[in-house]
Design a protein around this motif. Structure first.
Motif, PDB file in Angstrom:
ATOM      1  N   SER A   1       0.817  -1.370  -0.038  1.00 43.30           N
ATOM      2  CA  SER A   1       0.203   0.340   0.254  1.00 43.30           C
ATOM      3  C   SER A   1       0.868   1.406  -0.582  1.00 43.30           C
ATOM      4  CB  SER A   1      -1.034   0.074   1.490  1.00 43.30           C
ATOM      5  OG  SER A   1       0.178  -0.240   2.271  1.00 43.30           O
TER       6      SER A   1
ATOM      7  N   LEU B   1      -1.592   8.643   0.626  1.00 42.66           N
ATOM      8  CA  LEU B   1      -2.431   9.018  -0.395  1.00 42.66           C
ATOM      9  C   LEU B   1      -1.480   9.878  -0.129  1.00 42.66           C
ATOM     10  CD1 LEU B   1      -4.903   7.349   0.916  1.00 42.66           C
ATOM     11  CD2 LEU B   1      -5.987   9.334   0.018  1.00 42.66           C
TER      12      LEU B   1
ATOM     13  N   ARG C   1      -6.247  12.839   4.927  1.00 45.26           N
ATOM     14  CA  ARG C   1      -5.851  11.400   4.627  1.00 45.26           C
ATOM     15  C   ARG C   1      -4.922  11.005   4.787  1.00 45.26           C
ATOM     16  NH1 ARG C   1      -2.166  15.848  -0.050  1.00 45.26           N
ATOM     17  NH2 ARG C   1      -0.809  16.757   2.302  1.00 45.26           N
TER      18      ARG C   1
ATOM     19  N   ARG D   1      -5.064   4.575   2.933  1.00 48.85           N
ATOM     20  CA  ARG D   1      -4.162   4.547   2.791  1.00 48.85           C
ATOM     21  C   ARG D   1      -4.767   4.204   0.878  1.00 48.85           C
ATOM     22  NH1 ARG D   1       1.751   4.574   4.218  1.00 48.85           N
ATOM     23  NH2 ARG D   1       1.673   2.576   3.346  1.00 48.85           N
ATOM     24  N   LEU D   2      -4.050   4.006  -0.261  1.00 50.11           N
ATOM     25  CA  LEU D   2      -4.149   3.269  -1.510  1.00 50.11           C
ATOM     26  C   LEU D   2      -3.671   1.268  -1.526  1.00 50.11           C
ATOM     27  CD1 LEU D   2      -3.549   6.110  -3.578  1.00 50.11           C
ATOM     28  CD2 LEU D   2      -5.776   5.144  -3.231  1.00 50.11           C
TER      29      LEU D   2
ATOM     30  N   GLN E   1      -2.060  -1.897  -2.940  1.00 46.71           N
ATOM     31  CA  GLN E   1      -1.892  -1.939  -4.725  1.00 46.71           C
ATOM     32  C   GLN E   1      -1.611  -3.667  -3.907  1.00 46.71           C
ATOM     33  OE1 GLN E   1       2.217  -0.222  -4.272  1.00 46.71           O
ATOM     34  NE2 GLN E   1       0.741   1.657  -5.545  1.00 46.71           N
TER      35      GLN E   1
ATOM     36  N   TYR F   1       5.069   4.382  -5.819  1.00 43.24           N
ATOM     37  CA  TYR F   1       3.827   4.858  -6.236  1.00 43.24           C
ATOM     38  C   TYR F   1       4.296   4.569  -7.929  1.00 43.24           C
ATOM     39  CZ  TYR F   1       2.809   8.171  -2.396  1.00 43.24           C
ATOM     40  OH  TYR F   1       2.669   8.241  -1.290  1.00 43.24           O
TER      41      TYR F   1
END
Length: 234
Positions: free
Chosen positions: A140, A143, A161, A165-166, A168, A211
């Motif tokens: 992850s 943001l 934010r 978490r984004l 993956q 990223y």
């Protein structure tokens, strides 16, 4: 113990405005999916890979293997109608270990999107270690942008934010645990493997992703991936 990779490649080319499924689009002369598989072989030539493809695309993939002389060793499994079903079918091709193997010595499987060809070898390595020790390891990233919650009445509210978490892939698990988790009923809220694992009653352990580990779904993503890969080959 054994390390596995379950690579799921069932996407279409709809958002690419292309009739070719996105995993078969080429970057630097070979399909995206071949770049992805090669990342896992770069991590370890001994890793056992299961590739899940739509049944009606397997023959075309084998044609691409021959055309590009792509001879990595892996097993191909026909997927299901949904990602949940495809992962579950892929897991059946992996043999589970005894339940009483000590932590740190359990076989692990990294479940990965076929259209994430930029995954770092160090991320794959870390995910297997952390999953063996903690049950799972979910890549992850934090943001970068500010976010707002959209209210039912149309209003919005600023959200911190730092609390999000984004997700993956790879999302890596002890083999026995994730196979058992996928015995639960499929529901619309199960959007990734971590959500399946959590709904089955397990804690989710996050690790740092990258990223650069983008999922290629749009023409812009494809252009970024090409630039990154081109730079890495200089």
């Amino acid at each position: 113990m054994a390390k596995y990779a379950l690579i799921v490649a069932g996407g279409s080319g709809t958002r690419m405005n292309n009739d070719t499924p996105k995993q078969f689009l080429e970057i630097l002369g070979k399909p995206i999916l071949m770049h992805t598989i090669s990342r896992f072989h770069l991590f370890s030539p001994l890793i056992k890979i299961v590739l899940v493809l739509p049944k009606d695309e397997i023959d075309y993939w084998k044609h691409l293997e021959s055309q590009h002389k792509f001879d990595h060793d892996y097993k191909i499994v026909a997927g299901g109608k949904t990602r949940f079903q495809s992962v579950k079918k892929g897991l059946t091709a992996i043999e589970a270990d005894a339940d009483d193997v000590a932590p740190g010595m359990q076989s692990t499987v990294a479940i990965h999107d076929g259209v994430r060809p930029l995954v770092a070898v160090k991320t794959i390595a870390l995910s297997h270690v952390e999953a063996s020790n903690n049950g799972c390891a979910i890549a992850s990233v934090a943001l970068k942008d500010s976010i707002r919650e959209v209210k039912p009445d149309g209003g919005t509210k600023a959200i911190n934010r730092d609390n999000f978490r984004l997700m993956q892939t790879p999302q890596t698990f002890r083999v026995n645990a994730i196979k058992a988790a996928y015995e639960i009923e499929e529901t619309p809220d199960l959007t990734d493997d971590a959500s399946v694992f959590e709904k089955a009653g397990h804690a989710v352990h996050l690790i740092n992703g990258s990223y650069q580990n983008i999922k290629i779904t749009t023409p812009e993503d494809l252009a970024i991936a090409k630039a990154i890969l081109d730079e890495s080959h200089k």
